[in-house]
Design a protein around this motif. Structure first.
Motif, PDB file in Angstrom:
ATOM      1  N   GLY A   8      13.770  -3.551  51.415  1.00 15.06           N
ATOM      2  CA  GLY A   8      15.178  -3.381  51.741  1.00 15.06           C
ATOM      3  C   GLY A   8      16.077  -3.689  50.560  1.00 15.06           C
ATOM      4  O   GLY A   8      17.069  -2.975  50.321  1.00 15.06           O
ATOM      5  N   LEU A   9      15.735  -4.725  49.799  1.00 11.35           N
ATOM      6  CA  LEU A   9      16.504  -5.036  48.598  1.00 11.35           C
ATOM      7  C   LEU A   9      16.441  -3.903  47.587  1.00 11.35           C
ATOM      8  O   LEU A   9      17.448  -3.551  46.959  1.00 11.35           O
ATOM      9  CB  LEU A   9      15.979  -6.324  47.954  1.00 11.35           C
ATOM     10  CG  LEU A   9      16.421  -7.646  48.572  1.00 11.35           C
ATOM     11  CD1 LEU A   9      15.647  -8.805  47.958  1.00 11.35           C
ATOM     12  CD2 LEU A   9      17.923  -7.858  48.371  1.00 11.35           C
ATOM     13  N   ALA A  10      15.253  -3.324  47.430  1.00  9.85           N
ATOM     14  CA  ALA A  10      15.090  -2.231  46.470  1.00  9.85           C
ATOM     15  C   ALA A  10      15.986  -1.055  46.827  1.00  9.85           C
ATOM     16  O   ALA A  10      16.488  -0.345  45.945  1.00  9.85           O
ATOM     17  CB  ALA A  10      13.630  -1.798  46.417  1.00  9.85           C
ATOM     18  N   LEU A  11      16.189  -0.831  48.117  1.00  4.94           N
ATOM     19  CA  LEU A  11      17.051   0.266  48.556  1.00  4.94           C
ATOM     20  C   LEU A  11      18.532  -0.093  48.472  1.00  4.94           C
ATOM     21  O   LEU A  11      19.378   0.794  48.336  1.00  4.94           O
ATOM     22  CB  LEU A  11      16.708   0.650  49.997  1.00  4.94           C
ATOM     23  CG  LEU A  11      15.311   1.235  50.227  1.00  4.94           C
ATOM     24  CD1 LEU A  11      15.066   1.433  51.723  1.00  4.94           C
ATOM     25  CD2 LEU A  11      15.143   2.554  49.486  1.00  4.94           C
ATOM     26  N   ALA A  12      18.841  -1.389  48.538  1.00  3.55           N
ATOM     27  CA  ALA A  12      20.244  -1.811  48.640  1.00  3.55           C
ATOM     28  C   ALA A  12      20.903  -2.093  47.303  1.00  3.55           C
ATOM     29  O   ALA A  12      22.133  -1.986  47.191  1.00  3.55           O
ATOM     30  CB  ALA A  12      20.347  -3.043  49.529  1.00  3.55           C
ATOM     31  N   VAL A  13      20.140  -2.481  46.278  1.00  5.38           N
ATOM     32  CA  VAL A  13      20.766  -2.875  45.008  1.00  5.38           C
ATOM     33  C   VAL A  13      21.471  -1.674  44.375  1.00  5.38           C
ATOM     34  O   VAL A  13      21.012  -0.533  44.510  1.00  5.38           O
ATOM     35  CB  VAL A  13      19.728  -3.460  44.033  1.00  5.38           C
ATOM     36  CG1 VAL A  13      19.207  -4.787  44.549  1.00  5.38           C
ATOM     37  CG2 VAL A  13      18.582  -2.489  43.783  1.00  5.38           C
ATOM     38  N   PRO A  14      22.575  -1.923  43.682  1.00  7.23           N
ATOM     39  CA  PRO A  14      23.336  -0.820  43.067  1.00  7.23           C
ATOM     40  C   PRO A  14      22.547  -0.021  42.042  1.00  7.23           C
ATOM     41  O   PRO A  14      22.749   1.191  41.909  1.00  7.23           O
ATOM     42  CB  PRO A  14      24.520  -1.534  42.415  1.00  7.23           C
ATOM     43  CG  PRO A  14      24.663  -2.809  43.177  1.00  7.23           C
ATOM     44  CD  PRO A  14      23.281  -3.207  43.551  1.00  7.23           C
ATOM     45  N   VAL A  15      21.665  -0.683  41.285  1.00 10.71           N
ATOM     46  CA  VAL A  15      20.866   0.002  40.269  1.00 10.71           C
ATOM     47  C   VAL A  15      19.448   0.164  40.817  1.00 10.71           C
ATOM     48  O   VAL A  15      18.713  -0.814  40.947  1.00 10.71           O
ATOM     49  CB  VAL A  15      20.845  -0.793  38.948  1.00 10.71           C
ATOM     50  CG1 VAL A  15      19.988  -0.068  37.915  1.00 10.71           C
ATOM     51  CG2 VAL A  15      22.269  -0.998  38.430  1.00 10.71           C
ATOM     52  N   ALA A  16      19.083   1.382  41.147  1.00  8.99           N
ATOM     53  CA  ALA A  16      17.786   1.630  41.767  1.00  8.99           C
ATOM     54  C   ALA A  16      16.646   1.264  40.819  1.00  8.99           C
ATOM     55  O   ALA A  16      16.685   1.628  39.635  1.00  8.99           O
ATOM     56  CB  ALA A  16      17.670   3.096  42.173  1.00  8.99           C
ATOM     57  N   PRO A  17      15.650   0.534  41.292  1.00  6.48           N
ATOM     58  CA  PRO A  17      14.509   0.181  40.430  1.00  6.48           C
ATOM     59  C   PRO A  17      13.684   1.419  40.089  1.00  6.48           C
ATOM     60  O   PRO A  17      13.370   2.234  40.960  1.00  6.48           O
ATOM     61  CB  PRO A  17      13.711  -0.800  41.295  1.00  6.48           C
ATOM     62  CG  PRO A  17      14.105  -0.490  42.697  1.00  6.48           C
ATOM     63  CD  PRO A  17      15.526  -0.021  42.642  1.00  6.48           C
ATOM     64  N   VAL A  18      13.339   1.540  38.801  1.00  9.84           N
ATOM     65  CA  VAL A  18      12.608   2.735  38.358  1.00  9.84           C
ATOM     66  C   VAL A  18      11.331   2.398  37.600  1.00  9.84           C
ATOM     67  O   VAL A  18      10.500   3.276  37.366  1.00  9.84           O
ATOM     68  CB  VAL A  18      13.496   3.633  37.473  1.00  9.84           C
ATOM     69  CG1 VAL A  18      14.672   4.167  38.274  1.00  9.84           C
ATOM     70  CG2 VAL A  18      13.993   2.867  36.241  1.00  9.84           C
ATOM     71  N   ASP A  19      11.157   1.129  37.164  1.00 14.66           N
ATOM     72  CA  ASP A  19       9.975   0.784  36.377  1.00 14.66           C
ATOM     73  C   ASP A  19       9.517  -0.627  36.729  1.00 14.66           C
ATOM     74  O   ASP A  19      10.111  -1.302  37.586  1.00 14.66           O
ATOM     75  CB  ASP A  19      10.261   0.918  34.876  1.00 14.66           C
ATOM     76  CG  ASP A  19      11.502   0.150  34.441  1.00 14.66           C
ATOM     77  OD1 ASP A  19      11.937  -0.763  35.185  1.00 14.66           O
ATOM     78  OD2 ASP A  19      12.051   0.445  33.359  1.00 14.66           O
ATOM     79  N   TRP A  20       8.471  -1.105  36.053  1.00 10.12           N
ATOM     80  CA  TRP A  20       7.902  -2.410  36.401  1.00 10.12           C
ATOM     81  C   TRP A  20       8.858  -3.578  36.159  1.00 10.12           C
ATOM     82  O   TRP A  20       8.863  -4.526  36.942  1.00 10.12           O
ATOM     83  CB  TRP A  20       6.560  -2.618  35.689  1.00 10.12           C
ATOM     84  CG  TRP A  20       6.610  -2.600  34.181  1.00 10.12           C
ATOM     85  CD1 TRP A  20       6.347  -1.555  33.370  1.00 10.12           C
ATOM     86  CD2 TRP A  20       6.950  -3.704  33.318  1.00 10.12           C
ATOM     87  NE1 TRP A  20       6.499  -1.901  32.049  1.00 10.12           N
ATOM     88  CE2 TRP A  20       6.860  -3.226  31.984  1.00 10.12           C
ATOM     89  CE3 TRP A  20       7.300  -5.032  33.532  1.00 10.12           C
ATOM     90  CZ2 TRP A  20       7.124  -4.037  30.879  1.00 10.12           C
ATOM     91  CZ3 TRP A  20       7.569  -5.845  32.427  1.00 10.12           C
ATOM     92  CH2 TRP A  20       7.470  -5.340  31.128  1.00 10.12           C
ATOM     93  N   PRO A  21       9.705  -3.553  35.109  1.00 11.46           N
ATOM     94  CA  PRO A  21      10.655  -4.667  34.997  1.00 11.46           C
ATOM     95  C   PRO A  21      11.626  -4.724  36.181  1.00 11.46           C
ATOM     96  O   PRO A  21      11.983  -5.814  36.639  1.00 11.46           O
ATOM     97  CB  PRO A  21      11.389  -4.391  33.683  1.00 11.46           C
ATOM     98  CG  PRO A  21      10.451  -3.536  32.893  1.00 11.46           C
ATOM     99  CD  PRO A  21       9.794  -2.676  33.913  1.00 11.46           C
ATOM    100  N   ASP A  22      12.042  -3.553  36.675  1.00 16.94           N
ATOM    101  CA  ASP A  22      12.939  -3.531  37.829  1.00 16.94           C
ATOM    102  C   ASP A  22      12.248  -4.066  39.078  1.00 16.94           C
ATOM    103  O   ASP A  22      12.841  -4.811  39.864  1.00 16.94           O
ATOM    104  CB  ASP A  22      13.436  -2.104  38.083  1.00 16.94           C
ATOM    105  CG  ASP A  22      14.348  -1.586  36.983  1.00 16.94           C
ATOM    106  OD1 ASP A  22      14.918  -2.418  36.255  1.00 16.94           O
ATOM    107  OD2 ASP A  22      14.471  -0.364  36.851  1.00 16.94           O
ATOM    108  N   LEU A  23      10.992  -3.690  39.283  1.00 16.24           N
ATOM    109  CA  LEU A  23      10.247  -4.180  40.447  1.00 16.24           C
ATOM    110  C   LEU A  23      10.032  -5.689  40.356  1.00 16.24           C
ATOM    111  O   LEU A  23      10.089  -6.402  41.363  1.00 16.24           O
ATOM    112  CB  LEU A  23       8.908  -3.453  40.554  1.00 16.24           C
ATOM    113  CG  LEU A  23       8.990  -1.964  40.861  1.00 16.24           C
ATOM    114  CD1 LEU A  23       7.589  -1.350  40.849  1.00 16.24           C
ATOM    115  CD2 LEU A  23       9.657  -1.724  42.216  1.00 16.24           C
TER     116      LEU A  23
END
Length: 345
Positions: A295-310
């Motif tokens: 849910g956080l991954a969907l809600a944050v303003p900057v969508a996670p796209v790579d391993w640092p984001d995850l």
């Protein structure tokens, strides 16, 4: 034949002390011999923590207080703990969206306190509180034990610490240069002076107030060992291993002793059975936590796209879950009498 009490004590000591020491020592030696691995490989302990001790260690909070109070799990307890997680978790999650830099600072302070209290319990209950008989000594122990993983990496590895901080607040579209004053030479010097003062004060006060030197030597040895560890091992790797194999393992040890069935298994030196039982109890809410991360991954303003984001999503999720978890553990400490008026006597 070894008595059930002696068998339990040996099993508990191996789990709460030997396993953490060995895990961190192997990590430090490997870094010394082969050099630090790349960031991708440094993240492996965090990936492992999803199933190996880290995330699951807080997934039985709904059982913890009933165990401690000798009560059955009831709907009331489920409502109390569930409501705590809902209210506190949502409140803190909102801070991440409204003021990410403030939320990051709160995460550091909250973890500082929580990891400190996580080390206080085994020193009191498993090694004997001979040098931690006053509330002041216990508060100092929390301060210094939490400072080692939270502050020393800032002193020794400011670039890596800055990278992690930038990844977390960057998820929320904030200019990460707002963090720069935290990593200035002046700030790091102040942090180093504070941590050094805490370490020296803890060692000196503990030495002069101890009736028996054994517990103090264990405490002092760990302070020195952890200081060297966090000053030499890159922080992502150092904290990932510490989270899985030190903090979480010690908390799980505490829970096994509260659970009558698991404690009985420990008395018979059936550690695998006790850990398997804990794993089954922790699985449902560990899976639920993964849904929160999604849910956080969907809600944050900057969508996670790579391993640092995850990785950043995982840490923010851990932060949100840690806030109510700290309250549960503090409640547990109060029930255990760590802060009662008799401590000073």
């Amino acid at each position: 034949m070894i008595s059930t009490t002696a068998g339990r004590d040996r099993t508990v000591f191996r789990l709460a002390f030997v396993v953490p020491w060995v895990a961190l020592a192997i990590t430090a030696i490997a870094v010394f011999l082969f050099g630090p691995p790349s960031r991708v490989y440094q993240l492996l302990p965090f990936a492992a923590s999803i199933v190996l001790f880290g995330l699951p260690h807080g997934a039985v909070d709904h059982l913890t207080l009933p165990w401690a109070l000798g009560e059955p799990l009831t709907r009331r307890w489920l409502a109390v703990v569930g409501g705590l997680y809902l209210i506190v978790g949502l409140a803190y999650a909102s801070v991440w969206f409204l003021a990410p830099v403030v939320a990051f600072g709160l995460f550091i302070l909250m973890t500082w306190f929580h990891w400190g209290q996580g080390d206080l319990q085994p020193l009191i209950e498993l090694r004997g509180p001979t040098h931690l008989r006053t509330r002041g000594a216990r508060l100092l122990t929390i301060a210094v034990r939490g400072a080692l993983p939270m502050a020393l990496p800032l002193v020794a590895f400011p670039g890596e610490y800055r990278w992690v901080a930038g990844q977390l607040v960057g998820l929320f579209g904030v200019d990460t240069t707002l963090l720069d004053p935290l990593f200035s030479p002046t700030a790091r010097t102040i942090v180093a002076a504070v941590v050094a003062t805490l370490i020296v004060a803890s060692l000196v006060i503990g030495y002069h107030s101890s009736e028996s030197r054994h517990a103090w030597r264990v405490d002092a040895g760990e302070l020195v060992f952890l200081s060297v560890y966090f000053l030499t091992v890159p922080p992502i790797l150092a904290i990932g291993v510490f989270f899985c194999c030190w903090h979480s393992v010690r908390h799980i040890t505490r829970l096994l002793l509260l659970d009558d069935v698991a404690a009985s298994q420990l008395s018979e030196r059936h550690l695998r059975g006790a850990l398997s039982r804990f794993g089954r109890q922790a699985t449902p809410l560990s899976i639920g936590a993964l849904a929160i991360f999604g849910g956080l991954a969907l809600a944050v303003p900057v969508a996670p796209v790579d391993w640092p984001d995850l990785f950043a999503i995982y840490l923010v999720g851990i932060a949100v879950l840690t806030a109510p978890h700290v309250i549960i553990v503090t409640w547990l400490d109060l029930e255990a009498g760590f802060w009662s008026t008799t401590v000073d006597q």
